[in-house]
Design a protein around this motif. Structure first.
Motif, PDB file in Angstrom:
ATOM      1  N   ARG A  63       0.847  -1.198   0.000  1.00 44.62           N
ATOM      2  CA  ARG A  63       0.000   0.000   0.000  1.00 44.62           C
ATOM      3  C   ARG A  63       0.878   1.241   0.000  1.00 44.62           C
ATOM      4  O   ARG A  63       1.829   1.344   0.787  1.00 44.62           O
ATOM      5  CB  ARG A  63      -0.908   0.024   1.230  1.00 44.62           C
ATOM      6  N   LEU A  64       0.567   2.186  -0.882  1.00 46.61           N
ATOM      7  CA  LEU A  64       1.173   3.516  -0.885  1.00 46.61           C
ATOM      8  C   LEU A  64       0.132   4.531  -0.423  1.00 46.61           C
ATOM      9  O   LEU A  64      -1.071   4.257  -0.443  1.00 46.61           O
ATOM     10  CB  LEU A  64       1.644   3.897  -2.291  1.00 46.61           C
ATOM     11  N   TRP A  65       0.594   5.732  -0.038  1.00 48.58           N
ATOM     12  CA  TRP A  65      -0.314   6.781   0.415  1.00 48.58           C
ATOM     13  C   TRP A  65      -0.107   8.068  -0.371  1.00 48.58           C
ATOM     14  O   TRP A  65       1.016   8.391  -0.774  1.00 48.58           O
ATOM     15  CB  TRP A  65      -0.081   7.117   1.897  1.00 48.58           C
ATOM     16  N   GLY A  86      12.814  11.073   0.296  1.00 47.17           N
ATOM     17  CA  GLY A  86      12.593  10.871  -1.127  1.00 47.17           C
ATOM     18  C   GLY A  86      12.271   9.453  -1.537  1.00 47.17           C
ATOM     19  O   GLY A  86      12.120   9.166  -2.726  1.00 47.17           O
ATOM     20  N   ARG A  87      12.133   8.559  -0.554  1.00 51.91           N
ATOM     21  CA  ARG A  87      11.806   7.162  -0.845  1.00 51.91           C
ATOM     22  C   ARG A  87      10.334   6.900  -0.503  1.00 51.91           C
ATOM     23  O   ARG A  87       9.917   7.154   0.633  1.00 51.91           O
ATOM     24  CB  ARG A  87      12.684   6.218  -0.026  1.00 51.91           C
ATOM     25  N   PRO A  88       9.540   6.406  -1.458  1.00 50.18           N
ATOM     26  CA  PRO A  88       8.124   6.141  -1.158  1.00 50.18           C
ATOM     27  C   PRO A  88       7.974   5.107  -0.051  1.00 50.18           C
ATOM     28  O   PRO A  88       8.639   4.063  -0.071  1.00 50.18           O
ATOM     29  CB  PRO A  88       7.566   5.624  -2.490  1.00 50.18           C
ATOM     30  N   VAL A  89       7.124   5.398   0.919  1.00 52.63           N
ATOM     31  CA  VAL A  89       6.911   4.476   2.036  1.00 52.63           C
ATOM     32  C   VAL A  89       5.660   3.646   1.787  1.00 52.63           C
ATOM     33  O   VAL A  89       4.730   4.074   1.105  1.00 52.63           O
ATOM     34  CB  VAL A  89       6.798   5.222   3.379  1.00 52.63           C
ATOM     35  N   PHE A  90       5.642   2.444   2.336  1.00 55.04           N
ATOM     36  CA  PHE A  90       4.530   1.530   2.088  1.00 55.04           C
ATOM     37  C   PHE A  90       4.372   0.518   3.216  1.00 55.04           C
ATOM     38  O   PHE A  90       5.283   0.287   4.001  1.00 55.04           O
ATOM     39  CB  PHE A  90       4.729   0.801   0.754  1.00 55.04           C
ATOM     40  N   PHE A  91       3.171  -0.041   3.292  1.00 57.73           N
ATOM     41  CA  PHE A  91       2.860  -1.202   4.119  1.00 57.73           C
ATOM     42  C   PHE A  91       2.856  -2.434   3.224  1.00 57.73           C
ATOM     43  O   PHE A  91       2.764  -2.329   2.001  1.00 57.73           O
ATOM     44  CB  PHE A  91       1.442  -1.102   4.690  1.00 57.73           C
ATOM     45  N   VAL A  92       2.865  -3.603   3.832  1.00 57.28           N
ATOM     46  CA  VAL A  92       2.542  -4.851   3.138  1.00 57.28           C
ATOM     47  C   VAL A  92       1.442  -5.531   3.930  1.00 57.28           C
ATOM     48  O   VAL A  92       1.525  -5.641   5.163  1.00 57.28           O
ATOM     49  CB  VAL A  92       3.764  -5.784   3.019  1.00 57.28           C
ATOM     50  N   GLY A  93       0.388  -5.939   3.255  1.00 52.19           N
ATOM     51  CA  GLY A  93      -0.726  -6.610   3.922  1.00 52.19           C
ATOM     52  C   GLY A  93      -1.191  -7.820   3.127  1.00 52.19           C
ATOM     53  O   GLY A  93      -0.534  -8.250   2.174  1.00 52.19           O
ATOM     54  N   LEU A  94      -2.342  -8.363   3.510  1.00 56.59           N
ATOM     55  CA  LEU A  94      -2.911  -9.541   2.875  1.00 56.59           C
ATOM     56  C   LEU A  94      -3.943  -9.129   1.828  1.00 56.59           C
ATOM     57  O   LEU A  94      -4.760  -8.234   2.061  1.00 56.59           O
ATOM     58  CB  LEU A  94      -3.568 -10.444   3.920  1.00 56.59           C
ATOM     59  N   ARG A  95      -3.937  -9.777   0.675  1.00 60.00           N
ATOM     60  CA  ARG A  95      -4.849  -9.446  -0.407  1.00 60.00           C
ATOM     61  C   ARG A  95      -6.294  -9.766  -0.029  1.00 60.00           C
ATOM     62  O   ARG A  95      -6.556 -10.649   0.792  1.00 60.00           O
ATOM     63  CB  ARG A  95      -4.448 -10.200  -1.677  1.00 60.00           C
ATOM     64  N   LYS A  96      -7.228  -9.020  -0.636  1.00 66.03           N
ATOM     65  CA  LYS A  96      -8.648  -9.202  -0.344  1.00 66.03           C
ATOM     66  C   LYS A  96      -9.433  -9.361  -1.642  1.00 66.03           C
ATOM     67  O   LYS A  96      -9.927  -8.383  -2.213  1.00 66.03           O
ATOM     68  CB  LYS A  96      -9.185  -8.025   0.470  1.00 66.03           C
ATOM     69  N   PRO A  97      -9.579 -10.593  -2.118  1.00 65.79           N
ATOM     70  CA  PRO A  97     -10.367 -10.833  -3.323  1.00 65.79           C
ATOM     71  C   PRO A  97     -11.861 -10.834  -2.986  1.00 65.79           C
ATOM     72  O   PRO A  97     -12.253 -10.981  -1.822  1.00 65.79           O
ATOM     73  CB  PRO A  97      -9.922 -12.240  -3.737  1.00 65.79           C
ATOM     74  N   PHE A 186       7.859   0.534   5.360  1.00 64.67           N
ATOM     75  CA  PHE A 186       9.062   0.295   4.567  1.00 64.67           C
ATOM     76  C   PHE A 186       9.249   1.413   3.555  1.00 64.67           C
ATOM     77  O   PHE A 186       8.299   2.112   3.189  1.00 64.67           O
ATOM     78  CB  PHE A 186       8.964  -1.058   3.879  1.00 64.67           C
ATOM     79  N   ALA A 187      10.481   1.619   3.110  1.00 60.42           N
ATOM     80  CA  ALA A 187      10.789   2.676   2.144  1.00 60.42           C
ATOM     81  C   ALA A 187      11.485   2.069   0.935  1.00 60.42           C
ATOM     82  O   ALA A 187      12.503   1.387   1.075  1.00 60.42           O
ATOM     83  CB  ALA A 187      11.686   3.738   2.796  1.00 60.42           C
ATOM     84  N   HIS A 188      10.922   2.317  -0.255  1.00 65.62           N
ATOM     85  CA  HIS A 188      11.522   1.771  -1.465  1.00 65.62           C
ATOM     86  C   HIS A 188      12.735   2.605  -1.862  1.00 65.62           C
ATOM     87  O   HIS A 188      12.643   3.837  -1.980  1.00 65.62           O
ATOM     88  CB  HIS A 188      10.519   1.738  -2.615  1.00 65.62           C
ATOM     89  N   PRO A 189      13.884   1.966  -2.100  1.00 69.78           N
ATOM     90  CA  PRO A 189      15.130   2.711  -2.332  1.00 69.78           C
ATOM     91  C   PRO A 189      15.237   3.382  -3.695  1.00 69.78           C
ATOM     92  O   PRO A 189      16.060   4.273  -3.878  1.00 69.78           O
ATOM     93  CB  PRO A 189      16.210   1.636  -2.174  1.00 69.78           C
ATOM     94  N   GLU A 190      14.424   2.963  -4.683  1.00 70.85           N
ATOM     95  CA  GLU A 190      14.555   3.495  -6.035  1.00 70.85           C
ATOM     96  C   GLU A 190      13.183   3.920  -6.578  1.00 70.85           C
ATOM     97  O   GLU A 190      12.499   3.143  -7.244  1.00 70.85           O
ATOM     98  CB  GLU A 190      15.194   2.469  -6.961  1.00 70.85           C
ATOM     99  N   PRO A 191      12.767   5.166  -6.281  1.00 68.22           N
ATOM    100  CA  PRO A 191      11.443   5.647  -6.702  1.00 68.22           C
ATOM    101  C   PRO A 191      11.172   5.476  -8.188  1.00 68.22           C
ATOM    102  O   PRO A 191      10.057   5.099  -8.582  1.00 68.22           O
ATOM    103  CB  PRO A 191      11.476   7.127  -6.310  1.00 68.22           C
ATOM    104  N   PHE A 214       7.642  -4.786  -4.190  1.00 73.36           N
ATOM    105  CA  PHE A 214       7.485  -4.169  -2.875  1.00 73.36           C
ATOM    106  C   PHE A 214       7.658  -5.185  -1.745  1.00 73.36           C
ATOM    107  O   PHE A 214       8.265  -4.880  -0.710  1.00 73.36           O
ATOM    108  CB  PHE A 214       6.119  -3.490  -2.777  1.00 73.36           C
ATOM    109  N   VAL A 215       7.150  -6.388  -1.926  1.00 76.85           N
ATOM    110  CA  VAL A 215       7.307  -7.421  -0.902  1.00 76.85           C
ATOM    111  C   VAL A 215       8.787  -7.737  -0.693  1.00 76.85           C
ATOM    112  O   VAL A 215       9.247  -7.904   0.444  1.00 76.85           O
ATOM    113  CB  VAL A 215       6.525  -8.693  -1.282  1.00 76.85           C
TER     114      VAL A 215
END
Length: 286
Positions: A63-65, A86-97, A186-191, A214-215
């Motif tokens: 997830r991004l914000w 400058g690195r996009p931050v994100f969560f990791v969660g469980l998918r919801k189909p 978490f922060a992705h190192p390469e936007p 992202f995972v």
């Protein structure tokens, strides 16, 4: 926590199509998610690693914000997203189909549901397992500690009854701020490498490659820092890209047979063919 979950699973299901009431997301932090996934469970780094190692990399999603704070954002494809240095931050969660479920004694309906929720029992297939997320095990403790309305109370307000049987805040310490970096945030190192995924976050159209990227970064992160272990990143990326679990296959099958969200659905027992017959673990039942 003492709660009455029988026939409910309100915290595991996006039940907004069942009501006209204003049902809010479980918001964490000041930013608005790019996606519309309801109650995304934030997994800790070790939990992300555990799911990947168990073969469930295809059951995870990031997830991004959105952000409008220049000091805490980075622009990707014209969209300002929350960032650290400058690195996009994100969560990791469980998918919801979408699944055929009937919570709160309602008729069977197509609703987005946690990938691990069994539609027939409305119980978690990994409850009590080593993989069961801490955020699920302690819910709604964090809400009570922060004096925030719980999903139990939202269900009570719409359908009556008593779901929250114990409203005393437990010994739960919410993980926010700097301590969360590299642990849940978490922060992705390469936007530039993920800029093209922004639109797919917004449209709920993430690809296998998007999710794996992202995972892998989350699994390779280090608590309290922005450092990434390159070797673990590469290993995790390959593992997630080749994941083929019953959960991932079920997500695809549900998507193929589901009608529109909120539409009438077949009996939830259809899950036996889609999930159980493909190796999904059973639940204890009530």
């Amino acid at each position: 926590m003492e709660v009455d979950c029988e026939g409910c699973a309100g915290c595991c299901i996006d039940w907004r199509p069942l009501t006209d009431a204003a049902i809010d997301h479980e918001r964490r932090g000041p930013f608005e998610p790019l996606d519309d996934t309801y109650n995304l469970v934030p997994l800790a780094r070790e939990e992300v690693r555990g799911f990947v190692e168990a073969g469930y990399g295809d059951a995870l999603r990031p997830r991004l914000w959105r952000a409008d704070d220049d000091e805490r954002s980075v622009t990707l494809d014209g969209v300002d997203v929350a960032a650290i240095d400058g690195r996009p931050v994100f969560f990791v969660g469980l998918r919801k189909p979408p699944k055929a479920v009937e919570p709160f004694e309602t008729p069977p309906t197509w609703l987005r549901t946690c990938v691990f929720l069994d539609p027939t029992t409305l119980q978690c297939r990994i409850h009590g397992d080593d993989l069961y997320p801490e955020a699920c095990a302690t819910y709604p403790g964090e809400n009570l500690a922060l004096d925030t309305e719980t999903e139990c109370e939202r269900v009570e307000s719409v359908y009556g009854g008593q779901r929250l049987l114990d409203d005393a805040p437990p010994d739960v310490t919410p993980l926010f701020g700097p301590a969360a970096v590299g642990e849940r945030v978490f922060a992705h190192p390469e936007p530039d490498r993920v800029a093209g995924a922004v639109g797919r976050f917004r449209d709920d159209a993430l690809t296998t490659e998007d999710r794996a990227e992202f995972v892998a970064v989350a699994a390779a992160s280090s608590p309290g820092t922005l450092a990434i272990n390159d070797e673990r990143y590469e290993q995790t990326l390959e593992t997630v890209l080749t994941a083929d679990s019953w959960a991932g296959r079920a997500i695809d099958r549900w998507a193929e047979v589901a009608d529109g969200l909120g539409e009438a659905a077949p009996d939830p027992a259809v899950a036996e063919e889609i999930e159980d017959d493909d190796g999904a673990p059973p639940t204890p039942g009530w």
